[in-house]
Write a protein that holds these residues in place. Structure first.
Motif, PDB file in Angstrom:
ATOM      1  N   LYS A   1       0.894  -0.770   0.514  1.00 54.33           N
ATOM      2  CA  LYS A   1      -0.326   0.132   0.101  1.00 54.33           C
ATOM      3  C   LYS A   1       1.308   1.663   0.003  1.00 54.33           C
ATOM      4  O   LYS A   1       2.073   1.200  -0.359  1.00 54.33           O
ATOM      5  N   ILE A   2       0.291   2.797  -0.522  1.00 49.25           N
ATOM      6  CA  ILE A   2       0.905   3.697  -0.678  1.00 49.25           C
ATOM      7  C   ILE A   2       1.017   4.217   1.351  1.00 49.25           C
ATOM      8  O   ILE A   2       0.193   4.543   1.329  1.00 49.25           O
ATOM      9  N   ALA A   3       2.401   4.500   1.837  1.00 49.09           N
ATOM     10  CA  ALA A   3       1.992   4.760   3.694  1.00 49.09           C
ATOM     11  C   ALA A   3       1.624   5.916   3.403  1.00 49.09           C
ATOM     12  O   ALA A   3       1.345   6.900   4.618  1.00 49.09           O
ATOM     13  N   LYS A   4       2.449   6.304   2.650  1.00 53.59           N
ATOM     14  CA  LYS A   4       2.516   8.455   2.931  1.00 53.59           C
ATOM     15  C   LYS A   4       2.895   8.986   1.400  1.00 53.59           C
ATOM     16  O   LYS A   4       3.422   7.756   0.241  1.00 53.59           O
ATOM     17  N   ALA A   5       2.205   9.811   0.817  1.00 54.36           N
ATOM     18  CA  ALA A   5       2.457  10.605  -0.229  1.00 54.36           C
ATOM     19  C   ALA A   5       2.240  12.222   0.434  1.00 54.36           C
ATOM     20  O   ALA A   5       1.404  13.136   0.657  1.00 54.36           O
ATOM     21  N   GLU A   6       4.223  12.645   0.130  1.00 57.76           N
ATOM     22  CA  GLU A   6       3.787  13.758   0.599  1.00 57.76           C
ATOM     23  C   GLU A   6       4.822  14.763  -0.136  1.00 57.76           C
ATOM     24  O   GLU A   6       5.537  14.181  -0.871  1.00 57.76           O
TER      25      GLU A   6
END
Length: 209
Positions: A202-207
């Motif tokens: 999964k994508i845990a973080k997108a910043e």
């Protein structure tokens, strides 16, 4: 494991200098973390300690899909042509795919369970990031000094697609950092014929940096 370590050291330096080609006006970088596997139980009545278990996977490609308009957004979310093993170059040019990493490297998820590992960064068109695609070609389970082959039926040439949730965008001149999280326990199953890998990522973080 000494051979894997040398691969990972070289990969660590190589990933920092990966740069995409083309006229993009934004940057996307992708890293990976991993949820650890439960250690194997020591022999009953013995004095040996539990053995750490972890997966090592062969990674050959990381790419992202960036939708610059609503039509590309729809194509990125539902792209049946991507699953037929057709030319990836054609897919990239027609549907907005950009390659973040291309090569061949063994990634030890034991290391990723403690520190995020950078997979690569590349210039891309600014817009909405709709998917990340990974291509894995091999996997093995390491338990102390023992290594077991792991089959991965879903690790096809078309890759594993991870769809972003919500508005994940990169603005012109900006840098978007995506962190993928590999759940080793949910991905690995043991069957009568041996171990099987169905990657749960999964994508845990997108910043935006």
């Amino acid at each position: 494991m000494h051979a894997f370590s040398s691969h990972l050291v070289r990969f660590g330096f190589f990933a920092l200098v990966i740069a995409g080609c083309g006229g993009g006006d934004a940057t996307v970088e992708v890293g990976v973390t991993a949820q650890p596997l439960q250690a194997s139980a020591p022999p009953e009545g013995g004095t040996e300690e539990a053995v750490q278990r972890h997966l090592v996977v062969m990674l050959t490609e990381v790419s992202v899909h960036v939708a610059e308009d609503a039509e590309q957004d729809e194509a990125g979310q539902a792209s049946p042509g991507d699953d037929d093993g057709s030319s990836h170059e054609e897919s990239a040019s027609e549907r907005g795919w950009s390659t973040i990493f291309s090569g061949e490297v063994k990634l030890d998820l034991l290391d990723a369970s403690s520190t995020e590992k950078l997979l690569g960064s590349s210039e891309v068109p600014a817009g909405k990031v709709t998917q990340v695609r990974l291509v894995l070609t091999d996997a093995e389970l390491v338990e102390g000094s023992t290594t077991s082959a792991v089959s991965c039926p879903s690790c096809s040439e078309s890759g594993l697609k991870i769809v972003t949730e919500g508005a994940v965008e990169v603005s012109p001149g900006g840098t978007l950092h995506l962190t993928l999280d590999f759940d080793q326990a949910r991905s690995l199953t043991q069957e009568q014929s041996g171990y099987r890998l169905d990657p749960v990522i999964k994508i845990a973080k997108a910043e935006e940096l």
